[in-house]
Design an enzyme around this catalytic site. Structure first.
Site, PDB file in Angstrom:
ATOM      1  N   ASP A 232      30.417 -12.940  12.772  1.00 55.37           N
ATOM      2  CA  ASP A 232      29.319 -12.072  13.212  1.00 55.37           C
ATOM      3  C   ASP A 232      28.867 -11.158  12.068  1.00 55.37           C
ATOM      4  O   ASP A 232      27.669 -10.941  11.851  1.00 55.37           O
ATOM      5  CB  ASP A 232      29.693 -11.269  14.475  1.00 55.37           C
ATOM      6  CG  ASP A 232      31.065 -10.615  14.405  1.00 55.37           C
ATOM      7  OD1 ASP A 232      31.802 -10.875  13.433  1.00 55.37           O
ATOM      8  OD2 ASP A 232      31.404  -9.842  15.322  1.00 55.37           O
ATOM      9  N   ASP A 256      27.196 -24.767  10.952  1.00 54.67           N
ATOM     10  CA  ASP A 256      25.939 -25.288  11.487  1.00 54.67           C
ATOM     11  C   ASP A 256      24.975 -24.142  11.750  1.00 54.67           C
ATOM     12  O   ASP A 256      23.812 -24.156  11.344  1.00 54.67           O
ATOM     13  CB  ASP A 256      26.213 -26.056  12.782  1.00 54.67           C
ATOM     14  CG  ASP A 256      24.943 -26.624  13.387  1.00 54.67           C
ATOM     15  OD1 ASP A 256      24.123 -27.146  12.624  1.00 54.67           O
ATOM     16  OD2 ASP A 256      24.773 -26.520  14.622  1.00 54.67           O
TER      17      ASP A 256
END
Ligand code: IPM
Ligand code: MN
Length: 373
Positions: A232, A256
């Protein structure tokens, strides 16, 4: 002089158009630099399903297995409401190629050209000096399980006690972590010598093991600085201070997501190439699969609008990694930079004052700039 075999799988949507431009560049490199490339074309995705009943036929798969490299376009999705449960789906081709060739290291360089800063939604002062490469683990993690069910690694929707439930498994072996982390450190040795390993170690067991392995591998590379970063935080810093990153290594799903985010630093997903490298060595280098990070973009397919830069830069990565033709790879990258600097843009990266051109013209201009040896 290099003798190489390349299998081209253009695939669906804009895949054939952008791959065509990349192929022209490879042909020009072959001719101008005196190499011999045997190039085969195969079917992949929707056309392969229609013609052969599978996203890639065994024959085309074998072709790839006997090649030095695969140049891949894109695979699309089945139109909504078609196909049947358990039936073939276009992306299975990618998974089969990645899995069976053990393509574990997915390299995604992100280096916005200075002349392109205006195409990014970020202000230019944030982009200055940005030059990073993602090393995304590609052979394991949450992605695998839905292909064939691996025992102990469920990925399914099932009947729970009260209601339906669903499960995916994030499993990594030490060996799977170690090989991709090692690849990242080796890449860093030729760059600015900094590795950022991204995980979610405050929550996931797989991340705890990941960190342990990173520490172990790092001990073999005393001159390389490394850090651990939570995913994050990484998502935030990619926007706030993108030039801080050099080599970023992370597991499959995090990679990804973060690479799609990072593509916006270059202004468009249409700019990002990728290389998926495995374990097989050929006479010429490492076997690999090269593809633009963007997908099949069916909404603009066949309209000469797609950006061929990601495909062309993927061909450059092919030259560098699978054929060890560094000079040729750099020549292709420089040609792309030159065309962008002159202000030519496809629609996805248009800016005020630039000259908007189609897929083919962009390809032609890159060819014109390709330096002769
Ligand atoms: C990519 C794509 C694929 C992935 C999809 C098509 C399964 O998004 O190469 O990034 O998630 O790996
Ligand atoms: Mn993706």
């Amino acid at each position: 002089m290099s003798n190489a075999t390349i299998t081209v799988l253009p695939g669906d949507g804009v895949g054939p158009e952008v791959t065509e431009q990349a192929l022209k560049v490879l042909r020009a490199v072959e001719e101008r630099y005196g190499h011999t490339f045997a190039i085969y074309r195969g079917l992949v995705g929707l056309d392969a399903i229609a013609a052969e009943g599978a996203a890639i036929s065994d024959a085309d798969f074998e072709r790839c297995a006997h090649s030095d490299a695969v140049l891949f376009g894109a695979v699309g999705s089945l139109p909504a409401g078609t196909g049947h449960r358990g039936g073939p789906r276009p992306e299975q081709a990618l998974f089969r190629l990645r899995k069976e060739f053990d393509l574990f290291a997915n390299l995604r360089p992100v280096r916005p050209a200075e002349s392109m800063y205006g195409a990014s939604p970020l202000r230019p002062e944030y982009l200055k000096g940005t030059d990073m490469i993602f090393v995304r683990e590609l052979s394991a993690g949450l992605y695998y399980g839905h292909l064939e069910s691996v025992p102990g690694k469920p990925s399914e929707i099932r009947r729970g006690r009260q209601e339906r439930e669903a499960v995916d498994t994030l499993l990594y072996t030490e060996r799977e972590i170690e090989r991709v982390v090692r690849a990242a450190f080796e890449i860093a040795a030729d760059r600015r010598r900094t590795v950022t390993s991204v995980d979610k170690a405050n929550v996931l067991s797989s991340s705890l093991l990941w960190r342990e392995v990173v520490e172990r591998v790092a001990a073999d590379f005393p001159t390389i600085v490394h850090e651990h970063m939570l995913v994050d935080v990484c998502a935030m810093r990619l926007i706030r201070t993108p030039s801080d990153f050099d080599v970023v290594v992370t597991e499959n799903l995090f990679g990804d997501i973060l690479t799609d985010e990072a593509s916006m630093l270059t202004g468009s997903l249409g700019m990002l190439p990728s290389a998926s490298l495995g374990v097989r060595r050929t006479e010429n280098g490492v076997f690999g699969l090269y593809e633009p990070v963007h997908g099949s973009a069916p909404d603009i397919a066949g309209q000469d609008q797609a950006n061929p830069v990601a495909a062309v830069l993927s061909a450059a990565l092919l030259l560098r990694h699978s054929l060890r033709l560094n000079r040729e790879a750099s020549a292709v990258e420089t040609a792309v930079d030159d065309v962008l600097r002159e202000g030519y843009r496809t629609a996805d990266i248009r800016e005020v004052g630039c000259k908007v051109v189609g897929t083919q013209e962009m390809g032609r201009r890159i060819l014109d700039k390709l330096e002769r040896p």
